[in-house]
Design a protein around this motif. Sequence first.
Motif, short mmCIF file in Angstrom:
data_model
loop_
_atom_site.label_atom_id
_atom_site.label_comp_id
_atom_site.label_asym_id
_atom_site.label_seq_id
_atom_site.Cartn_x
_atom_site.Cartn_y
_atom_site.Cartn_z
N LEU A 82 0.81 -1.22 0.00
CA LEU A 82 0.00 0.00 0.00
C LEU A 82 0.85 1.27 0.00
O LEU A 82 0.55 2.22 -0.74
N PRO A 83 1.91 1.35 0.82
CA PRO A 83 2.75 2.56 0.77
C PRO A 83 3.41 2.79 -0.58
O PRO A 83 3.66 3.94 -0.96
N VAL A 84 3.68 1.70 -1.31
CA VAL A 84 4.29 1.85 -2.64
C VAL A 84 3.31 2.54 -3.58
O VAL A 84 3.71 3.25 -4.50
N LEU A 85 2.02 2.37 -3.35
CA LEU A 85 0.99 3.02 -4.15
C LEU A 85 0.77 4.47 -3.73
O LEU A 85 0.65 5.37 -4.58
N LEU A 86 0.73 4.71 -2.43
CA LEU A 86 0.33 6.02 -1.92
C LEU A 86 1.49 7.00 -1.74
O LEU A 86 1.33 8.20 -1.94
N CYS A 87 2.66 6.49 -1.35
CA CYS A 87 3.76 7.38 -1.00
C CYS A 87 4.31 8.20 -2.17
O CYS A 87 4.78 9.32 -1.94
N GLY A 110 16.29 5.52 4.94
CA GLY A 110 16.19 5.26 6.37
C GLY A 110 15.03 4.34 6.70
O GLY A 110 15.14 3.48 7.59
N CYS A 111 13.92 4.49 5.98
CA CYS A 111 12.77 3.62 6.19
C CYS A 111 13.10 2.16 5.86
O CYS A 111 12.64 1.24 6.55
N LEU A 112 13.89 1.94 4.82
CA LEU A 112 14.28 0.58 4.47
C LEU A 112 15.11 -0.05 5.58
O LEU A 112 14.91 -1.21 5.96
N LEU A 129 -0.82 -6.72 14.29
CA LEU A 129 -0.77 -5.32 14.68
C LEU A 129 0.63 -4.91 15.14
O LEU A 129 1.03 -3.75 14.99
N VAL A 130 1.38 -5.87 15.69
CA VAL A 130 2.74 -5.58 16.18
C VAL A 130 3.68 -5.26 15.02
O VAL A 130 4.56 -4.40 15.13
N VAL A 131 3.50 -5.94 13.90
CA VAL A 131 4.41 -5.77 12.77
C VAL A 131 3.80 -4.90 11.67
O VAL A 131 4.43 -4.69 10.62
N ALA A 132 2.60 -4.38 11.89
CA ALA A 132 1.95 -3.56 10.86
C ALA A 132 2.76 -2.31 10.57
O ALA A 132 2.98 -1.95 9.41
N VAL A 133 3.22 -1.62 11.62
CA VAL A 133 3.99 -0.39 11.41
C VAL A 133 5.32 -0.68 10.71
O VAL A 133 5.67 0.02 9.75
N PRO A 134 6.10 -1.69 11.14
CA PRO A 134 7.32 -2.02 10.39
C PRO A 134 7.07 -2.33 8.93
O PRO A 134 7.86 -1.94 8.06
N ALA A 140 7.11 2.19 2.66
CA ALA A 140 7.39 3.61 2.40
C ALA A 140 8.82 3.81 1.93
O ALA A 140 9.11 4.77 1.21
N GLY A 141 9.71 2.90 2.33
CA GLY A 141 11.09 3.00 1.89
C GLY A 141 11.23 2.95 0.38
O GLY A 141 12.16 3.54 -0.18
#
Length: 290
Positions: A82-87, A110-112, A129-134, A140-141
């Motif tokens: 999803l971040p690859v689409l939106l970022c 840095g994100c990578l 949910l624990v790994v969703a943010v990572p 996003a990287g």
Amino acid sequence: MLSLFAGTVAVLAVFTAVEKRHDHPMLDLSVPADRRYLALCLVPVAASFGLVTLLTYLPSYLTAVSGYAGGTAGLIMVLLTLPVLLCPMLAAGLVARGVSALTLIYVSLGCLVVGDATLTLFGEDVIILVVAVPMLVTGAGMGLSAGLVDGQALAIVAPEKAGMAAGFLNTLRLGSEAIAVALYGSLLATVLASRIREGIGDFPGAGDPTTVANEVAGGDLTGPAHAVDAPARAGFTDFLVHSYDSAFHTILWILTGVCLVLFLVIGGLLRAGRTPRPDAATATGPQAVG
């Protein structure tokens, strides 16, 4: 494999020699010799190691270790994609508001690094949910730099060389994806075989550790488990799951290291290739004269 690599080096040397002597080379070697351009071309290489490898192999981990069904694993993978689409749209908006494109490229690198490192939170019983943010950070990287890199890189070269510059950039982008995925698979099978070899002796009839590792690396635990006696299958399956989990974490740290090294190399090349600002003492005008 070694012969293929040796052949590649030989052909590359011949190609370089021919291009240097040609009046109209397919690749003007002065283009990749520009440090800033080369640095920007390495950004997609970092994304290949930091993200594309996970797009290929993380689904197998989710099904083999975490026990998710294929459809559920696919939905979880949306957190990476999803971040690859939106970022890219977000990055374009930030640049339009005055944020430096190079700043966003540094943030993407840095994100990578941070994303791959924190994905080690993955485990057999981890809550998504624990790994969703990572996962979002890792995506996003790649998403933040997509598009920006191309524009920044091609702006450095002369307009008449833009075609070959774009070709070189895309060669590194797509070529590094193939190399990174192949290297990940090879490392996973090697590390997994090492983990399995350490304890497979406790399960008679389990077979060759390398063969078992190749099957497990592809997400198949059922086949190897049926090779042992029925009473030992549950224990052997748990052993394979633990081995895969351990190997996966080792590879994640390797990916983190690769991305960190590329981050430092890219930063060094960008700084080294930066045009120095004229010194105030050599400036023209009344102040300099005075």
